[in-house]
Design a protein around this motif. Structure first.
Motif, PDB file in Angstrom:
ATOM      1  N   SER A 110       0.815  -1.216   0.000  1.00 44.47           N
ATOM      2  CA  SER A 110       0.000   0.000   0.000  1.00 44.47           C
ATOM      3  C   SER A 110       0.845   1.262   0.000  1.00 44.47           C
ATOM      4  O   SER A 110       0.389   2.330  -0.431  1.00 44.47           O
ATOM      5  N   SER A 111       2.074   1.190   0.486  1.00 38.11           N
ATOM      6  CA  SER A 111       2.980   2.329   0.463  1.00 38.11           C
ATOM      7  C   SER A 111       4.301   1.913  -0.170  1.00 38.11           C
ATOM      8  O   SER A 111       4.635   0.725  -0.219  1.00 38.11           O
ATOM      9  N   GLY A 112       5.047   2.895  -0.675  1.00 38.34           N
ATOM     10  CA  GLY A 112       6.317   2.587  -1.318  1.00 38.34           C
ATOM     11  C   GLY A 112       6.166   1.900  -2.654  1.00 38.34           C
ATOM     12  O   GLY A 112       6.991   1.050  -3.018  1.00 38.34           O
ATOM     13  N   VAL A 113       5.121   2.288  -3.396  1.00 39.47           N
ATOM     14  CA  VAL A 113       4.845   1.631  -4.673  1.00 39.47           C
ATOM     15  C   VAL A 113       5.989   1.852  -5.668  1.00 39.47           C
ATOM     16  O   VAL A 113       6.380   0.935  -6.399  1.00 39.47           O
ATOM     17  N   TRP A 116       8.945  -0.365  -4.835  1.00 41.56           N
ATOM     18  CA  TRP A 116       8.581  -1.759  -5.104  1.00 41.56           C
ATOM     19  C   TRP A 116       8.648  -2.045  -6.604  1.00 41.56           C
ATOM     20  O   TRP A 116       9.190  -3.062  -7.039  1.00 41.56           O
TER      21      TRP A 116
END
Length: 425
Positions: A110-113, A116
């Protein structure tokens, strides 16, 4: 087994060996053009990543990945020197990494897309390169005349097109989780096929010692690579922009899957025709003919607008038939250049590493330059100004035609400098 004019022994290559060799191409195709068709659209429209950020990440990852490809080619040569089983084991390890990284791409946190995406894409593409170079080296080491080289690359690219069809249809029909599972199963099947292939043919021993192959010393390789890159960028730009063009310019988002199936299905039908054309007229002349056919098929695209789905479907079918030339013939020319340079059976990886690097640069430049430029022109995914949509049309249809014409001119010049590229036997 026979001996070719290039001095390297050749093998009998029937349909059974063709299927075995093509089987690994099918899953590898999931990480080629389909990834660059689906990934930008997925992260932009579903995850909301800005086009400028998306283009920058994809360009940076591809450029970093491309840098290691020549080194991977040298590693492939070293693995083959240790024996075919060592190369097979390395291909299995790379396939495992590829399967895990591909699945991770479609399950971001959900965060750090952004981070990633960069990490998973880098692992995915490096693993893909390593396995692809080993796979291509296997077929390249067989050598042979133009007709055999065209058959080998034709089978390999036929598997690629089948993989592209699956990778284009599966996400829409079954979702990305099922697509990732299918990739894993196909990789296992491809490795089984590789295990059934005969060991790569070695060239005749040479009386004098030879240094490690250096592709850049050979003018023929430099000339071929320049043509390949011009033509590759011309193909990569519309591949990257296709989902945006269908959804926003044609306003027919639900047509994407059938249009892709028609395009790559036509390529499957066209591949045997281009292999036969190469045997009849020569590899280089047949490739030039394919480039010109692609330009003719694509020339009307910038003038298409909302609702012109039928006209665009015709463009997809005609350009798909022409695609077979781009798939089968450059690799056949490369094999000839490798063996003509005396690197057959001992240094294919050095050449194929740079070839893979060029392929990734093509896709990186298409995504990393076209997407930010479209953002500057006022285009945004899901709509944008009329000027932005017009810029999308010309970027998708006009620029590739110009690059194709430049590639055809460069190929004609290289062909005059290398008359053997026109050989038929």
């Amino acid at each position: 087994m026979s001996t070719t004019a290039l001095g390297a022994p050749s093998i009998a290559f029937g349909w059974r060996r063709g299927l075995a060799y093509a089987s690994l191409s099918v899953p590898l195709a999931f990480v080629s053009l389909p990834l660059y068709v689906n990934l930008p659209f997925h992260y932009a429209s579903v995850l909301g990543l800005p086009l400028s950020v998306l283009g920058a990440v994809m360009l940076a990852v591809r450029l970093f990945d491309a840098v290691v490809d020549p080194a991977l080619g040298r590693v492939a040569d070293a693995l083959f020197r240790r024996g075919a089983n060592t190369a097979r084991c390395a291909a299995a390890l790379g396939s495992a990494v590829l399967a895990v990284a591909f699945a991770a791409l479609w399950r971001p946190p959900s965060s750090g897309v952004t981070a990633w995406l960069a990490g998973a894409l880098l692992l995915c593409t490096v693993a893909y390169s390593g396995v692809s170079i080993l796979h291509q080296s296997w077929g390249t080491r067989w050598g042979g005349g133009p007709a055999l080289r065209a058959r080998v690359t034709g089978w390999r690219e036929a598997g690629t097109v089948v993989g592209v069809l699956l990778a284009s249809a599966l996400p829409a029909l079954a979702g990305w989780n099922a697509t990732s599972l299918a990739l894993s199963a196909l990789l296992v099947a491809g490795l089984v096929g590789l295990n059934r292939l005969p060991a790569a043919v070695s060239p005749r021993p040479e009386p004098q010692a030879r240094s490690e192959p250096s592709p850049w010393r050979h003018a023929a390789f430099r000339q071929l690579l320049a043509v390949f890159m011009l033509n590759g960028i011309a193909s990569a730009i519309p591949a990257t922009l296709l989902p945006f063009f269908i959804a926003d310019r044609l306003q027919l988002p639900h047509w994407q899957a059938p249009l892709l199936l028609g395009y790559f299905g036509a390529a499957v039908l066209g591949l045997p025709l281009w292999v036969r054309a190469a045997a009849r007229w020569g590899v280089s002349p047949a490739w030039r003919l394919g480039m010109m056919a692609s330009v003719l098929a694509f020339a009307a695209t910038p003038w298409l607008s909302a609702g012109d789905g039928a006209a665009f479907a015709l463009v997809c079918l005609c350009s798909g038939l022409a695609l077979g030339a781009d798939l089968a013939l450059p690799g056949a020319l490369l094999t000839g250049v490798i063996h003509q340079d005396g690197a057959g059976g001992r240094g294919e990886g050095a050449y194929l590493g740079w070839w893979a690097c060029a392929t990734k640069l093509n896709l990186a430049l298409a995504a990393g330059l076209a997407l930010p430029l479209l953002a500057v022109a006022g285009y945004q995914s899901g709509g944008g100004t009329s000027a932005g949509l017009q810029a999308l049309g010309w970027a998708y249809g006009g620029l590739p035609c110009l690059l194709k014409l430049l590639a055809a001119a460069a190929l004609l010049r290289a062909e005059r400098l290398n008359p053997n590229w026109k050989d038929r036997a």
